[in-house]
Design a protein around this motif. Sequence first.
Motif, PDB file in Angstrom:
ATOM      1  N   TYR A 156       1.669   0.193  17.725  1.00 30.17           N
ATOM      2  CA  TYR A 156       0.385   0.625  16.011  1.00 30.17           C
ATOM      3  C   TYR A 156       0.651  -0.445  15.378  1.00 30.17           C
ATOM      4  N   CYS A 157       1.844  -1.047  15.262  1.00 26.85           N
ATOM      5  CA  CYS A 157       2.403  -1.507  14.083  1.00 26.85           C
ATOM      6  C   CYS A 157       3.340  -2.667  14.227  1.00 26.85           C
ATOM      7  N   ALA A 214      -1.118  -3.783  11.896  1.00 18.30           N
ATOM      8  CA  ALA A 214      -2.131  -2.650  11.826  1.00 18.30           C
ATOM      9  C   ALA A 214      -3.556  -2.643  11.282  1.00 18.30           C
ATOM     10  N   LYS A 215      -3.462  -3.036  10.222  1.00 14.34           N
ATOM     11  CA  LYS A 215      -4.585  -3.217   9.602  1.00 14.34           C
ATOM     12  C   LYS A 215      -5.028  -4.354   8.720  1.00 14.34           C
ATOM     13  N   GLY A 216      -3.852  -5.417   8.586  1.00 16.73           N
ATOM     14  CA  GLY A 216      -4.160  -6.672   7.415  1.00 16.73           C
ATOM     15  C   GLY A 216      -3.444  -6.649   5.876  1.00 16.73           C
ATOM     16  N   VAL A 217      -3.539  -4.610   5.221  1.00 16.87           N
ATOM     17  CA  VAL A 217      -2.886  -5.027   4.296  1.00 16.87           C
ATOM     18  C   VAL A 217      -1.500  -5.340   3.512  1.00 16.87           C
ATOM     19  N   VAL A 266       0.568  -1.104   0.436  1.00 19.18           N
ATOM     20  CA  VAL A 266       0.359   0.099  -0.012  1.00 19.18           C
ATOM     21  C   VAL A 266       0.652   1.263   0.485  1.00 19.18           C
ATOM     22  N   ARG A 315       2.035  -8.821   5.664  1.00 20.06           N
ATOM     23  CA  ARG A 315       0.634  -7.873   6.056  1.00 20.06           C
ATOM     24  C   ARG A 315       0.972  -6.925   7.049  1.00 20.06           C
ATOM     25  N   SER A 316       0.740  -5.873   6.927  1.00 21.99           N
ATOM     26  CA  SER A 316       0.570  -4.872   8.251  1.00 21.99           C
ATOM     27  C   SER A 316      -0.111  -5.128   9.499  1.00 21.99           C
ATOM     28  N   CYS A 357       1.459  -4.818   2.703  1.00 16.19           N
ATOM     29  CA  CYS A 357       2.788  -3.877   3.394  1.00 16.19           C
ATOM     30  C   CYS A 357       3.834  -4.028   3.776  1.00 16.19           C
TER      31      CYS A 357
END
Length: 80
Positions: free
Chosen positions: A70-71, A40-43, A28, A37-38, A45
Amino acid sequence: MSHATSATPGRVVLDWRHAAIGPLAPCVLCGKPAICRSPAKGVPCHKGCAEAWITVRARDAKTRARLIAYCTPKGPGGAP
Ligand SMILES: [Zn+2]
């Protein structure tokens, strides 16, 4: 005499040993294929991209520590 804070200016290093992975998908942040996968958001990265993202946004030690937390994925049974 040393600094009281543990946060040091400069490069952010995340612990992604417990981060999820998945099929290659565009990061992203940079758009290149990533399997990480992040946390924080599962996107999709890259770890390096997330570290750079935090470095740019962390204007002070408090923000930096919050973004790092957070990450950072929560380890199995691990308690940060
Ligand atoms: Zn990337």
